[in-house]
Write an enzyme that holds these catalytic residues in place. Structure first.
Site, PDB file in Angstrom:
ATOM      1  N   GLU A   1     -13.091  -2.685  11.362  1.00  0.00           N
ATOM      2  CA  GLU A   1     -13.051  -1.904  10.071  1.00  0.00           C
ATOM      3  C   GLU A   1     -14.087  -2.391   9.444  1.00  0.00           C
ATOM      4  O   GLU A   1     -14.782  -1.505   8.578  1.00  0.00           O
ATOM      5  CB  GLU A   1     -11.633  -2.240   9.746  1.00  0.00           C
ATOM      6  CG  GLU A   1     -11.559  -1.294   8.195  1.00  0.00           C
ATOM      7  CD  GLU A   1     -10.044  -1.675   7.622  1.00  0.00           C
ATOM      8  OE1 GLU A   1      -9.083  -2.184   8.272  1.00  0.00           O
ATOM      9  OE2 GLU A   1      -9.899  -1.047   6.295  1.00  0.00           O
TER      10      GLU A   1
ATOM     11  N   ASP B   1      -8.504  -9.200   3.245  1.00  0.00           N
ATOM     12  CA  ASP B   1      -8.262  -8.176   4.140  1.00  0.00           C
ATOM     13  C   ASP B   1      -9.212  -8.155   5.260  1.00  0.00           C
ATOM     14  O   ASP B   1     -10.233  -7.299   5.039  1.00  0.00           O
ATOM     15  CB  ASP B   1      -7.966  -6.912   3.511  1.00  0.00           C
ATOM     16  CG  ASP B   1      -7.700  -5.702   4.282  1.00  0.00           C
ATOM     17  OD1 ASP B   1      -7.335  -5.976   5.490  1.00  0.00           O
ATOM     18  OD2 ASP B   1      -7.703  -4.574   3.864  1.00  0.00           O
TER      19      ASP B   1
ATOM     20  N   GLU C   1       0.759  -1.264   0.185  1.00  0.00           N
ATOM     21  CA  GLU C   1       0.085  -0.010   0.104  1.00  0.00           C
ATOM     22  C   GLU C   1       0.739   1.196  -0.062  1.00  0.00           C
ATOM     23  O   GLU C   1       0.527   2.147   0.641  1.00  0.00           O
ATOM     24  CB  GLU C   1      -0.842   0.074   1.258  1.00  0.00           C
ATOM     25  CG  GLU C   1      -1.800  -1.376   1.170  1.00  0.00           C
ATOM     26  CD  GLU C   1      -3.173  -1.227   2.047  1.00  0.00           C
ATOM     27  OE1 GLU C   1      -2.848  -0.731   3.171  1.00  0.00           O
ATOM     28  OE2 GLU C   1      -4.214  -1.591   1.902  1.00  0.00           O
TER      29      GLU C   1
HETATM   30  C1  GCV Z   1      -2.808  -0.038   8.489  1.00  0.00           C
HETATM   31  C2  GCV Z   1      -6.330  -2.188   5.340  1.00  0.00           C
HETATM   32  C3  GCV Z   1      -6.843  -1.241   5.880  1.00  0.00           C
HETATM   33  C4  GCV Z   1      -5.551  -0.092   6.150  1.00  0.00           C
HETATM   34  C5  GCV Z   1      -4.304  -0.859   7.039  1.00  0.00           C
HETATM   35  C6  GCV Z   1      -3.970  -1.975   5.878  1.00  0.00           C
HETATM   36  C7  GCV Z   1      -2.982  -3.046   6.714  1.00  0.00           C
HETATM   37  O1  GCV Z   1      -6.003  -2.107   3.755  1.00  0.00           O
HETATM   38  O2  GCV Z   1      -7.738  -0.655   5.165  1.00  0.00           O
HETATM   39  O3  GCV Z   1      -6.040   0.898   6.887  1.00  0.00           O
HETATM   40  O4  GCV Z   1      -3.181  -0.104   7.276  1.00  0.00           O
HETATM   41  O5  GCV Z   1      -5.245  -2.770   5.688  1.00  0.00           O
HETATM   42  O6  GCV Z   1      -3.300  -3.808   7.309  1.00  0.00           O
HETATM   43  O7  GCV Z   1      -1.760  -2.575   6.587  1.00  0.00           O
END
Ligand code: GCV
Length: 699
Positions: free
Chosen positions: A373, A345, A272
């Site tokens: 989340e 995820d 990411e």
């Molecule tokens: C901390 C997902 C979440 C992100 C998170 C990522 C990860 O994409 O939306 O907020 O980032 O996972 O676990 O690194």
């Protein structure tokens, strides 16, 4: 005179009444006892254990805490956290024994838990040893005190005030963790700022580590792979560069000077948009090993995350396996690979990640998400133990039948040097810590499962409900048992309800652009990453719906052991709760129930809403058994959850209906929303906790 006495007694009473604001979590036993207790060793940790027992043990018998040198306990290698509790009866002392002070503290919390559960009378014969050595929370907390995916206020860590001012909450946090066996914490977000390794921040980290230490909690940090450049001013952060390696060694030395029991680093790299070894043409193993070498002299470890996926790839679910399997056995022995429970995820339901069990020469640890989340933030009731158990109990078959995710990560099958399990924390500055009173159960459940993954979801729920609610009313034992039964049922059904009204049958990632709260299965932002769009995952069209990951599609099924690959590959044998994860299924496909897929989908969405309605009805019946403060809070949260469940059901069914062209079957409550309006609706998500203020239902 009479008046004066009543005023005085009023004042005394007022002093004793504690607000039912959830701040006491599951640690509510009155600290009014004067128990007789002693220990054969004095230390800050045994002092805590002694105080806990002295002030809360009402069993009448004296308690003896005894350090028993390791080896005398018999049996194979016992964790230093192991303990026993023994008592032959009412006339005997209660003896808690362990090789370590930490074990004694866990034993003390266990004894008090038994007392609160009404199980500490008479004989006691308890022997406990945790399944994982490192039971760790991951905080996604930023230096500015925002919390990524946090729904319970801002970060507990007041960086600005630290190290000079320490909040009493830090110790309360450590105590809560220790009481459920959590023994480690990563303080900052995996999307890490290099700043965390600056001298100023390390002094703050030290202050927290000093408070947590007596509770047996070690501190870890997430690091940014570019820190040598960003913080150290080096021209590169290439792991093969001598100066870079030196920088990490020096940094590790600096940290251990301050915090001798520092645990190590958690790393999100080349994921990411974060920097990592691949930016320099190096591998995950090169990056992890360089950092491991820096920590090794201090006995620190690296938790290297396998959460990686590149834009534009044919199937995001396959990428972690593809990227990490070639490095199996090529990591240093102080590296453990941290793998999210599922291959995508933290979705409401995913199959387990195929990396579990497949990496045979590298320790692997599971990462669960305690913060919700993808399951309604802190607005929805979603008791997550069943979800984590589903993963832990999944059979990978990698070493024959019974090679469950739990057993391939806890050292039962592979001789893992590091045995660990992580949970992304759901805590914040909210008075009740977790945003929703019932979300506290997830923090509790993570700790209990990390200690013993064989506990059932129900056992944990019953325990938590008893500790959290038993004394909140002056009702009879029969009344409490009714309350517990009802709440436990709600909790145990809640995760399945969320799956049903959000993403049943293996659907995943139907979330709106910009937030992971509400539905937008239609979302298609021109130019955005395709793997951030719901259509990438549901692939719905006039023919059917679902992602073909079978051998006729992306062949992700081949990443599993042959026995599972075969089962997943065939729509007739694929578990129906995952069918749309692995297959693109025609709308008229006949399901086991006799319904077509379309009908089954509609029934699932409908059932989700019905279930949440039943939670509200059940909770309404519990009013007289619980304090007004928590009753109202939970009732209001359930109202929001119903509103959202209906929103999810309507958005998904109305949108998919445009493609399927089929009617909503008899028996499913017809949508109340209008699709056009839902498509126009934009949630004001600036303040996550204010989701309830949304205008969804306003005309
Ligand atoms: C901390 C997902 C979440 C992100 C998170 C990522 C990860 O994409 O939306 O907020 O980032 O996972 O676990 O690194």
């Amino acid at each position: 005179m009479k008046k004066l006495i009543s005023i005085i007694s009023l004042i005394i009473c007022a002093g004793q009444i504690q607000a039912e604001d959830g701040s006491r979590l599951w640690l509510r036993a009155p600290a009014t006892a004067h128990a007789e207790v002693s220990c054969n060793k004095q230390s800050p940790t045994t002092d805590i254990a002694l105080k806990e027992i002295r002030t809360q043990w009402r069993g009448g018998t004296p308690v003896l805490l005894k350090i028993q040198p390791a080896g005398k306990s018999g049996g194979g290698r016992l964790s230093p956290d192991s303990y026993s509790i023994r008592c032959r009866g009412v006339d005997d002392v209660v003896t808690i024994e362990s090789a370590t002070e930490q074990g004694l503290l866990y034993g003390a919390y266990h004894l008090l838990r038994l007392q609160e559960m009404g199980q500490a009378d008479g004989q006691l014969q308890v022997v406990e040893s945790p399944r994982y050595d490192i039971r760790i929370l991951n905080h996604w907390d930023n230096p500015d005190r925002s919390v990524e995916r946090g729904y319970a206020g801002i970060s507990l860590w007041n960086w600005e005030e630290l190290p000079a001012t320490v909040s009493p909450r830090y110790e309360a946090y450590a105590r809560a963790n220790a009481s459920v066996g959590i023994n480690a914490t990563v303080l900052n977000n995996v999307n890490a700022s290099p700043q965390i390794l600056s001298a100023a921040y390390l002094a703050k980290v030290k202050a927290l580590a000093d408070i947590f230490r007596p509770y047996g909690i070690r501190v870890y940090l997430s690091i940014n792979f570019s820190s040598p450049t960003e913080l150290g001013g080096l021209p590169t952060s290439d792991p093969s560069d001598k100066a870079v390696r030196r920088w990490w060694k020096d940094k590790a030395g600096e940290i251990y000077e301050l915090i001798p029991d520092f645990g190590g680093f958690l790393v999100k790299a080349n994921s990411e948009g974060l920097p990592g070894p691949q930016d320099f043409g190096r591998t995950h193993a090169d990056g992890a090993n360089m950092i491991a070498d820096a920590l090794k002299p201090h006995k620190g470890i690296v938790m290297w995350r396998a959460f990686v996926y590149n834009p534009g790839d044919e199937d995001r679910a396959k990428q972690a396996y593809r990227e990490f399997m070639p490095f199996d056995g090529r990591f240093r022995d102080n590296v453990i690979v941290q793998v999210k429970n599922g291959p995508v995820d933290f979705q409401p339901r995913e199959p387990f990640s195929p990396l579990f069990g497949a990496m045979k020469k590298t320790p692997v640890m599971a990462e669960f998400q305690i913060t919700q989340e993808y399951l309604g933030f802190s607005n929805h009731l979603a008791y997550l133990a069943p979800m984590w158990k589903e993963c832990l109990d999944s059979d990978t078959y990698q070493q024959g039948e019974g090679s469950t995710v739990a057993r391939v990560t806890d050292g039962s099958i592979y001789p893992q040097k590091i045995k660990a399990i992580a949970g992304v924390a759901n805590t914040g500055t909210d008075v009740n810590w977790c945003g929703h009173h019932l979300a506290q159960a997830n923090w509790y459940a993570f700790g209990r499962l990390a200690w013993n993954h064989q506990l059932s979801s129900k056992e944990i729920a019953d325990e938590w409900i008893t500790l959290t609610f038993k004394d909140a009313t002056d009702r009879t034992a029969a009344d409490f048992s009714f309350f517990k039964g009802e709440l436990s049922r709600m909790m145990l059904e809640s995760r399945e309800a969320v799956v049903e009204y959000m993403m049943p049958l293996g659907l995943h990632h139907l979330f709106a652009w910009g937030h992971h709260y509400g539905p937008e299965p239609w979302c298609d932002i021109p130019g955005a990453r395709p793997d951030w769009m719901p259509g990438y995952y549901h692939k719905a069209d006039a023919e059917g719906i679902g992602f073909d990951r079978s051998r006729t599609g992306s062949n992700a099924t081949a990443q599993y052991h042959a026995r599972l690959a075969e089962r997943f590959d065939n729509p007739a044998t694929c578990p129906e709760e995952l069918i749309l994860w692995f297959h693109h299924v025609p709308w008229d496909h006949r399901m086991k129930s006799g319904n077509t897929l379309w009908e089954e989908l509609c029934h699932a969405y409908g059932r989700g809403v019905v279930r949440v309605n039943s939670f509200r009805t059940a909770w309404g019946r519990l009013e007289k058994y619980v304090d007004a403060e928590r009753f109202v809070h939970i009732r209001n949260k359930l109202k929001i959850q119903i509103r959202d469940a209906v929103w999810w059901r309507d958005a998904c069914l109305l949108y998919f209906q445009e493609l399927s062209g089929r009617p909503i079957p008899y028996g499913v409550e017809p949508p109340i929303h209008d699709l056009k309006r839902l498509k126009q609706f934009r949630l004001n998500i600036d303040n996550h906790t204010n989701v309830s203020e949304s205008e969804l239902f306003m005309k």
